[in-house]
Design an enzyme around this catalytic site. Structure first.
Site, PDB file in Angstrom:
ATOM      1  N   TRP A  26      46.739   8.625  11.054  1.00 27.25           N
ATOM      2  CA  TRP A  26      47.987   9.262  11.456  1.00 27.25           C
ATOM      3  C   TRP A  26      48.877   8.286  12.209  1.00 27.25           C
ATOM      4  O   TRP A  26      48.396   7.419  12.926  1.00 27.25           O
ATOM      5  CB  TRP A  26      47.702  10.472  12.349  1.00 27.25           C
ATOM      6  CG  TRP A  26      47.266  11.664  11.568  1.00 27.25           C
ATOM      7  CD1 TRP A  26      46.016  11.916  11.095  1.00 27.25           C
ATOM      8  CD2 TRP A  26      48.077  12.755  11.160  1.00 27.25           C
ATOM      9  NE1 TRP A  26      45.995  13.102  10.421  1.00 27.25           N
ATOM     10  CE2 TRP A  26      47.258  13.646  10.450  1.00 27.25           C
ATOM     11  CE3 TRP A  26      49.416  13.077  11.348  1.00 27.25           C
ATOM     12  CZ2 TRP A  26      47.735  14.836   9.916  1.00 27.25           C
ATOM     13  CZ3 TRP A  26      49.888  14.266  10.818  1.00 27.25           C
ATOM     14  CH2 TRP A  26      49.054  15.120  10.103  1.00 27.25           C
ATOM     15  N   PHE A  58      40.140  13.223  15.254  1.00 28.05           N
ATOM     16  CA  PHE A  58      38.999  14.133  15.330  1.00 28.05           C
ATOM     17  C   PHE A  58      37.744  13.512  14.713  1.00 28.05           C
ATOM     18  O   PHE A  58      36.628  13.761  15.166  1.00 28.05           O
ATOM     19  CB  PHE A  58      39.348  15.449  14.622  1.00 28.05           C
ATOM     20  CG  PHE A  58      38.308  16.515  14.784  1.00 28.05           C
ATOM     21  CD1 PHE A  58      38.283  17.312  15.922  1.00 28.05           C
ATOM     22  CD2 PHE A  58      37.358  16.731  13.801  1.00 28.05           C
ATOM     23  CE1 PHE A  58      37.316  18.297  16.081  1.00 28.05           C
ATOM     24  CE2 PHE A  58      36.389  17.714  13.942  1.00 28.05           C
ATOM     25  CZ  PHE A  58      36.370  18.505  15.090  1.00 28.05           C
ATOM     26  N   GLU A  59      37.925  12.670  13.697  1.00 28.29           N
ATOM     27  CA  GLU A  59      36.798  12.058  12.984  1.00 28.29           C
ATOM     28  C   GLU A  59      36.277  10.781  13.646  1.00 28.29           C
ATOM     29  O   GLU A  59      35.256  10.232  13.225  1.00 28.29           O
ATOM     30  CB  GLU A  59      37.205  11.745  11.546  1.00 28.29           C
ATOM     31  CG  GLU A  59      37.458  12.975  10.700  1.00 28.29           C
ATOM     32  CD  GLU A  59      38.796  13.659  10.949  1.00 28.29           C
ATOM     33  OE1 GLU A  59      38.912  14.855  10.620  1.00 28.29           O
ATOM     34  OE2 GLU A  59      39.727  13.008  11.475  1.00 28.29           O
ATOM     35  N   ILE A  81      47.507  10.750  18.905  1.00 24.52           N
ATOM     36  CA  ILE A  81      47.645  12.208  18.899  1.00 24.52           C
ATOM     37  C   ILE A  81      48.930  12.529  19.651  1.00 24.52           C
ATOM     38  O   ILE A  81      49.058  12.203  20.836  1.00 24.52           O
ATOM     39  CB  ILE A  81      46.448  12.895  19.576  1.00 24.52           C
ATOM     40  CG1 ILE A  81      45.117  12.376  19.019  1.00 24.52           C
ATOM     41  CG2 ILE A  81      46.541  14.417  19.420  1.00 24.52           C
ATOM     42  CD1 ILE A  81      43.898  12.765  19.838  1.00 24.52           C
ATOM     43  N   ILE A  82      49.893  13.150  18.957  1.00 25.98           N
ATOM     44  CA  ILE A  82      51.185  13.458  19.565  1.00 25.98           C
ATOM     45  C   ILE A  82      51.300  14.972  19.745  1.00 25.98           C
ATOM     46  O   ILE A  82      51.056  15.740  18.818  1.00 25.98           O
ATOM     47  CB  ILE A  82      52.349  12.910  18.720  1.00 25.98           C
ATOM     48  CG1 ILE A  82      52.241  11.377  18.621  1.00 25.98           C
ATOM     49  CG2 ILE A  82      53.692  13.321  19.324  1.00 25.98           C
ATOM     50  CD1 ILE A  82      53.306  10.717  17.768  1.00 25.98           C
ATOM     51  N   THR A  86      51.849  23.560  19.278  1.00 22.32           N
ATOM     52  CA  THR A  86      50.682  24.446  19.265  1.00 22.32           C
ATOM     53  C   THR A  86      49.558  23.829  20.099  1.00 22.32           C
ATOM     54  O   THR A  86      49.619  22.651  20.453  1.00 22.32           O
ATOM     55  CB  THR A  86      50.168  24.653  17.821  1.00 22.32           C
ATOM     56  OG1 THR A  86      49.603  23.421  17.357  1.00 22.32           O
ATOM     57  CG2 THR A  86      51.290  25.102  16.887  1.00 22.32           C
ATOM     58  N   HIS A  88      46.856  22.735  19.132  1.00 20.20           N
ATOM     59  CA  HIS A  88      46.100  21.782  18.329  1.00 20.20           C
ATOM     60  C   HIS A  88      45.933  20.446  19.058  1.00 20.20           C
ATOM     61  O   HIS A  88      44.855  19.852  19.041  1.00 20.20           O
ATOM     62  CB  HIS A  88      46.817  21.570  16.988  1.00 20.20           C
ATOM     63  CG  HIS A  88      46.121  20.634  16.052  1.00 20.20           C
ATOM     64  ND1 HIS A  88      44.979  20.993  15.367  1.00 20.20           N
ATOM     65  CD2 HIS A  88      46.401  19.366  15.694  1.00 20.20           C
ATOM     66  CE1 HIS A  88      44.586  19.979  14.622  1.00 20.20           C
ATOM     67  NE2 HIS A  88      45.432  18.961  14.804  1.00 20.20           N
ATOM     68  N   ARG A 127      53.312   1.628  23.851  1.00 16.89           N
ATOM     69  CA  ARG A 127      51.921   1.280  24.155  1.00 16.89           C
ATOM     70  C   ARG A 127      51.192   0.578  23.009  1.00 16.89           C
ATOM     71  O   ARG A 127      50.048   0.174  23.162  1.00 16.89           O
ATOM     72  CB  ARG A 127      51.159   2.553  24.529  1.00 16.89           C
ATOM     73  CG  ARG A 127      51.593   3.121  25.857  1.00 16.89           C
ATOM     74  CD  ARG A 127      51.032   4.528  26.071  1.00 16.89           C
ATOM     75  NE  ARG A 127      51.333   5.007  27.405  1.00 16.89           N
ATOM     76  CZ  ARG A 127      52.485   5.541  27.779  1.00 16.89           C
ATOM     77  NH1 ARG A 127      53.471   5.656  26.907  1.00 16.89           N
ATOM     78  NH2 ARG A 127      52.686   5.950  29.007  1.00 16.89           N
TER      79      ARG A 127
END
Length: 157
Positions: A26, A58-59, A81-82, A86, A88, A127
């Site tokens: 991602w 997640f993996e 992870i942005i 939600t 999530h 970053r």
């Protein structure tokens, strides 16, 4: 910026270490920057390394565990992870963080943590070690993994 106060790091010799970089797919611009920073540190250290891509953050834990079980001395986990609208974000962030911590403790081997948990894409650009970035979290994660592997080796004799 969170990098304020970071220690100055000198190049280290890790020529006898095997490292696996596990990176999510991602947000490829940011992730590619993280990978480039990790690659630079690993190459400079002389460590043998390889890159493994996974679908998302997640993996990361399950593949990190497999790499360490297969003989890697350390793993560098990189992901982005942005925050969205939600919950999530909270679930994936917690799963990746807790899972990677568990992998390190269960295997007794280091996992360099380069998973960025961000409110927006701009924070990731700052970053990712890209031209104009203020920090290089991929390089920092690789450096941490190498230094921890060498520290563990010295403690274990």
């Amino acid at each position: 910026m969170s990098g304020h106060g970071a220690p100055d790091r000198q190049r280290i010799d890790a020529g006898d270490l095997k490292v696996v970089v596990v990176a999510g797919e991602w947000h490829d611009v940011i992730t590619d920057g993280l990978i480039a920073g990790a690659e630079r540190v690993l190459e400079e250290s002389g460590a043998a390394w390889r890159l493994v891509r996974v679908p998302g953050s997640f993996e990361l834990p399950v593949v990190a565990k497999a790499a360490l079980d297969a003989g890697a001395d350390a793993v560098v986990a990189l992901g982005v992870i942005i925050r969205g609208g939600t919950p999530h974000f909270d679930f994936v962030s917690a799963a990746a963080t807790d899972g990677l911590t568990r992998v390190a403790l269960d295997t007794g081997k280091p996992v360099g943590f380069g998973v960025l948990t961000l409110d927006d894409e701009a924070q990731g650009i700052h970053r990712a070690g890209l031209p104009g970035s203020k920090e290089d979290k991929g390089a920092e994660a690789a450096d941490a993994a190498l230094r921890t592997a060498l520290t563990l080796r010295s403690l274990r004799g």
